[in-house]
Enzyme design. Structure first.
Site, mmCIF file in Angstrom:
data_model
loop_
_atom_site.group_PDB
_atom_site.id
_atom_site.type_symbol
_atom_site.label_atom_id
_atom_site.label_comp_id
_atom_site.label_asym_id
_atom_site.label_seq_id
_atom_site.Cartn_x
_atom_site.Cartn_y
_atom_site.Cartn_z
ATOM 1 N N MET A 18 0.851 -1.196 0.000
ATOM 2 C CA MET A 18 0.000 0.000 0.000
ATOM 3 C C MET A 18 0.883 1.241 0.000
ATOM 4 O O MET A 18 1.749 1.391 0.872
ATOM 5 C CB MET A 18 -0.917 0.016 1.225
ATOM 6 N N GLU A 42 4.721 0.069 -3.348
ATOM 7 C CA GLU A 42 5.317 0.027 -4.681
ATOM 8 C C GLU A 42 6.372 1.122 -4.821
ATOM 9 O O GLU A 42 6.130 2.289 -4.517
ATOM 10 C CB GLU A 42 4.238 0.238 -5.749
ATOM 11 N N GLN A 86 8.113 -4.776 -3.586
ATOM 12 C CA GLN A 86 7.290 -4.580 -4.777
ATOM 13 C C GLN A 86 7.782 -3.371 -5.571
ATOM 14 O O GLN A 86 8.004 -2.305 -5.005
ATOM 15 C CB GLN A 86 5.814 -4.359 -4.445
ATOM 16 N N CYS A 115 -2.007 -1.790 -10.248
ATOM 17 C CA CYS A 115 -2.297 -0.415 -9.836
ATOM 18 C C CYS A 115 -2.943 0.358 -10.982
ATOM 19 O O CYS A 115 -2.368 0.470 -12.062
ATOM 20 C CB CYS A 115 -1.020 0.289 -9.387
ATOM 21 N N ASN A 226 -6.866 -11.218 -2.836
ATOM 22 C CA ASN A 226 -6.796 -9.848 -2.323
ATOM 23 C C ASN A 226 -8.088 -9.118 -2.681
ATOM 24 O O ASN A 226 -8.727 -9.433 -3.682
ATOM 25 C CB ASN A 226 -5.575 -9.140 -2.936
ATOM 26 N N GLY A 227 -8.484 -8.157 -1.850
ATOM 27 C CA GLY A 227 -9.655 -7.342 -2.146
ATOM 28 C C GLY A 227 -10.851 -7.645 -1.277
ATOM 29 O O GLY A 227 -11.955 -7.186 -1.553
ATOM 30 N N ARG A 255 -6.785 -2.735 3.188
ATOM 31 C CA ARG A 255 -7.437 -1.688 3.984
ATOM 32 C C ARG A 255 -7.765 -2.122 5.413
ATOM 33 O O ARG A 255 -7.627 -1.332 6.351
ATOM 34 C CB ARG A 255 -8.705 -1.200 3.269
#
Length: 501
Positions: A18, A42, A86, A115, A226-227, A255
């Site tokens: 993140m 990243e 990353q 992204c 993920n998500g 999150r």
């Protein structure tokens, strides 16, 4: 090449990459609460290639430092076997160069292919890669063959399940160790190979567990789901629910972990106050920049930002003021004192080692270069070069070293087989070289060009050169001057190798 690390991507609970969140304090806090693997935010390949690797003895970290002295990536021994680096990249060779730069300090390398932000996609990175399978294959294959650590990538799902599965199967053939899948759709519209418009599903859209499941069943490598923070993951037990719904090997949390990193704790959430104080302790321990600290704490407070404490946090302009907001002033003073004492001790040790290793034949003085004491565009290095040419000596040779402790520079100049240096360390290579030139000139009793020395012959030569140039132009003559004459008036700015002490 054979992967020689114990890092495994099956049955793991992972902190997602993140931006602005995945810095060292948050990664360590997630590990404390039970995360198995942590991804850094990243970092762009071009920015990383400008960095130098520095061992920070005060913090006991490894820092990758940009030319402007900003720490781009900081890590430590505690996370070395569990942190995945990353990067954003659209070029196989650049990606490999970055991977080799950080390989010895991380557990794995990940390429961001999900992204949707403009800063990433406009450079053909992130989600833009999903439209170019050939480039994906090139980057991942180059990394797998070129480094010893496991390589992963993180993608979003495509509009078609079939297209997504086919892409993942092709990615699997590159030899990567695992693939993370963000279960929301990203539609990319390309015109003549240029990204013209993008539309992405936001967190309020439901995560497509069925697509992640189809991917998990189609490939043999670990799939990291993920998500799920919005739809599934409200507490620790929900992590397993999301894993089963997607048939994934592991779960990556973004999150939900940003809001409260103790989501990784089997025994349930810790009180938010304790979580934030634990985070601040790592902030102080690893000298995290206050703006990043403030951002992460605001994400944790969320709806409490309008409280008195939230408003004080929003107004804080330093780490010390943040500590005041969370009643941690005593801890701030304690840590600050410890690091100041450690820094002083290391500086003393370094100076003692410098003295013991010092070449006795080097002539030393405690001097610094202050450009305010010299005419514009006139420097001691220029005067020394001019003197060497006049005396028919080889031109001066500068050897510059950087001290890891504080990243200051010291330069030794050799003139006529004699070495000279200043005992004072400078903040830049150029300043250190000028100081060494001053020591040499003062030892030789030669003018160094200072304003207080009166008439400056180099300035006069410049003026005469300018006048001759104007006369030549007036008479229509070729104004070009032989390069060997110009060199008498131009400072030698050739690159000098900076050697690590």
């Amino acid at each position: 090449m054979t992967v020689n690390t114990p890092l495994c991507f099956r049955g793991k609970k992972i902190l997602a990459p993140m931006v602005r969140v995945g810095t060292l304090p948050m990664r360590l806090l997630a590990l404390d609460y039970g995360a198995d693997i942590v991804y850094c935010e990243e970092l762009i390949d071009i920015k990383m290639l400008q960095c130098k690797r520095v061992v920070n003895e005060v913090l006991e970290t490894v820092d990758f430092v940009a030319p402007n002295e900003r720490v781009v990536f900081r890590t430590c021994e505690r996370e070395r076997e569990r942190v995945v680096f990353q990067m954003g990249s659209a070029d196989a060779e650049r990606a490999l160069a970055v991977a080799k730069l950080v390989e010895s300090d991380v557990a794995g390398i990940d390429i961001n292919m999900g992204c949707p932000k403009e800063y990433s996609t406009k450079a053909s990175m992130g989600a833009a890669l999903l439209s170019d399978p050939d480039k994906i294959e090139s980057i991942l294959t180059t990394l797998v063959k070129g480094i010893c650590k496991p390589v992963t990538c993180k993608i979003r799902i495509l509009p078609s399940v079939e297209d997504t599965v086919n892409l993942v199967k092709r990615i699997e053939k590159t030899g990567i160790a695992a693939i993370a899948v963000h279960g929301r759709n990203l539609c990319l519209v390309f015109f003549v190979c240029f990204l013209e418009r993008k539309k992405e599903e936001r967190p309020q859209h439901p995560v497509h567990c069925d697509v992640i499941k189809a991917i998990s069943e189609a490939v043999s490598i670990p799939v990291i789901a993920n998500g799920g923070s919005h739809d599934f993951i409200k507490e620790y037990a929900d992590i397993e629910t999301f894993e089963k719904a997607t048939a994934a090997s592991s779960v990556m949390i973004a999150r939900a972990a940003m809001w409260n990193p103790s989501i990784f704790r089997k025994d349930g959430f810790c009180p938010l106050k304790d979580v934030m104080q634990d985070y601040i302790k790592y902030v102080l321990r690893y000298d995290n920049h206050y703006t990043n600290t403030k951002y992460c704490l605001c994400q944790m407070l969320r709806e409490q930002l309008e409280t008195t404490q939230g408003k004080k946090l929003h107004a804080a302009q330093s780490t010390q003021e943040i500590c005041e907001v969370f009643e941690m002033c005593d801890f701030y003073e304690e840590i600050t004192a410890i690091f100041e004492a450690k820094k002083t001790s290391l500086e003393t040790k370094t100076q003692d080692e410098d003295d013991q290793m010092e070449d006795p034949d080097v002539i030393k003085m405690a001097v610094r270069f202050d450009k305010r004491e010299y005419p514009p565009q006139i420097t001691p290095k220029m005067y020394l070069l001019e003197w060497c040419r006049k005396e028919k000596h080889p031109q001066p040779v500068y050897e510059t070293v950087q001290r890891p402790l504080d990243r200051l520079f010291c330069s030794v100049v050799t003139v006529a087989e004699q070495k000279y240096r200043s005992t004072l360390w400078d903040k830049s290579k150029k300043l250190a070289e000028q100081a060494a030139a001053i020591v040499c000139l003062r030892t030789l009793g030669v003018p160094e060009g200072k304003l207080c020395e009166g008439e400056n012959h180099l300035i006069n030569k410049r003026k005469r050169g300018d006048q001759e140039l104007l006369i030549s132009r007036d008479h229509g003559e070729d104004p070009a001057e032989p390069s060997h004459k110009k060199a008498n008036f131009i400072e030698d700015t050739s690159d000098i190798n900076v050697l690590k002490m």
